[in-house]
Design an enzyme around this catalytic site. Structure first.
Site, PDB file in Angstrom:
ATOM      1  NE  ARG A 259      54.381  57.520  59.605  1.00 11.77           N
ATOM      2  CZ  ARG A 259      54.357  56.794  58.762  1.00 11.77           C
ATOM      3  NH1 ARG A 259      54.149  56.015  58.624  1.00 11.77           N
ATOM      4  NH2 ARG A 259      55.706  57.203  58.028  1.00 11.77           N
ATOM      5  CD  GLU A 288      53.844  52.932  65.625  1.00 13.01           C
ATOM      6  OE1 GLU A 288      55.105  52.477  65.148  1.00 13.01           O
ATOM      7  OE2 GLU A 288      52.644  52.453  64.634  1.00 13.01           O
ATOM      8  CG  HIS A 307      55.165  50.912  62.270  1.00 12.48           C
ATOM      9  ND1 HIS A 307      55.095  52.164  62.505  1.00 12.48           N
ATOM     10  CD2 HIS A 307      55.760  51.218  60.461  1.00 12.48           C
ATOM     11  CE1 HIS A 307      55.034  53.130  61.207  1.00 12.48           C
ATOM     12  NE2 HIS A 307      55.445  52.488  60.072  1.00 12.48           N
TER      13      HIS A 307
END
Length: 341
Positions: A259, A288, A307
């Site tokens: 993360r 994000e 991601h």
């Protein structure tokens, strides 16, 4: 005096499962089999904002529910599904397609006493392969080679630009769940030394040095590759800060498939810009989508992906298998897999 109602006439309240329409279409028969004759009703989130809301006992948050939403930017369709869960008073269990459940909505549900389970392990092999691809791309100087290709320039890696042999280098893997373990196995096959950093310094296995999060600083000075594959928790948030980055030897590289919040992103940008950290493969970020103004987009020693390290055409089936297995376990009164703390 009332008589006991015959068993065959006892009304059983159907189990209500909140799920997406595509999941219902594709997996209704499989859910029927897992229910083993017990009645259930599908519940769909409203297509538009509906003040009446919906109610459900169970929710299955599949990939198509989250879509392009992130935990920082939630799109309307995803928000309607989230709202349906938050407003369902009878909700007792939520299963999510991801390996982690650190989005705010799941924290709110856990605080309410809702059990949240994840799909940890479903995409572990894919994420491990992607992390390895990022490591090898950096090790073999692919960012330099691709930049030369775009300029139609013949630029062999000669002299001081020769890549170092991967064999004999040290990789420190932070997190020893299914992803970290698969990365470790792959790196050992490449002849790398592997150190493991985990919550407790319980030995990770023969041939692996093991450290706790609290002693990460001890292994950093001899770490060529710092690989992050840990969940986001209070303990791992900001674990790799400016001080940790400064303890790495000059020329070390970073891989983050965990993360973004595990790393102090401004400190990392500074280290990459100055060349203290020679390169990074980053699939996750502090915010994000990654803002267009972020230097990480254009730094020549960075590979940035949106991601998507765990994306694969086989993931959805593996996620559904975990959900259905947990559904059977719940109906049988057994402990479910991957319960999120």
């Amino acid at each position: 005096m009332s008589q006991t109602q015959p068993k065959s006439q006892v009304s059983v309240q159907p189990l209500r499962i909140l799920l997406s329409e595509p999941t219902l279409r594709e997996h209704r028969a499989a859910i029927d089999l897992s229910m083993d004759g017990a009645p259930w009703l599908p519940v769909l989130a409203p297509a538009t904002d509906d003040p009446k809301g919906v109610d459900a006992d169970i929710a299955f948050v599949s990939r198509d529910v989250t879509g392009l939403s992130t935990k920082h930017q939630i799109l309307p369709a995803t928000q309607r599904f989230y709202s349906a869960m938050l407003e369902a008073p009878a909700l007792r269990w939520v299963h999510v397609h991801s390996a982690g459940a650190d989005r705010a909505v799941f924290g709110q549900l856990r605080q309410r006493g809702v059990t949240v389970t994840t799909s940890s392990g479903a995409n572990a092999g894919v994420v491990a392969q992607t992390a390895l691809a990022g490591l090898l791309a950096l090790a073999r100087h692919f960012p330099l080679l691709l930049a030369a290709q775009r300029k139609q320039r013949w630029a062999p890696l000669l002299g001081t630009g020769l890549p170092r042999d991967v064999r004999g280098q040290t990789a420190t893997i932070v997190g020893w769940g299914p992803i970290g373990q698969q990365i470790g196995a792959m790196l050992r096959l490449l002849g790398m030394s592997v150190a493991v950093v985990r919550q407790q310094p319980t030995p990770a296995g023969e041939g692996f040095e093991t450290f706790a999060f609290d002693t990460l600083h001890e292994v950093l000075p001899r770490t060529d590759w710092l690989i992050l594959a840990c969940p986001l928790t209070d303990r791992t948030r900001g674990l790799v800060d400016g001080a940790a980055l400064r303890r790495l030897p000059t020329g070390a590289r970073l891989i983050n498939v965990a993360r973004g919040e595990v790393v102090d992103e401004p400190a990392l940008i500074e280290a990459l810009t100055e060349g203290r950290v020679a390169g990074a493969y980053l699939d996750v970020f502090a915010h994000e989508p990654l803002p267009a103004t972020s230097p990480l987009w254009s730094l020549p020693n960075v590979i940035a992906t949106p991601h998507s390290a765990g994306f694969s055409d086989g993931n959805a089936a593996r996620v559904v298998d975990i959900f259905l297995d947990n559904l059977r376990r719940r109906l049988a009164g057994q402990a479910m897999r991957n319960v999120s703390a």
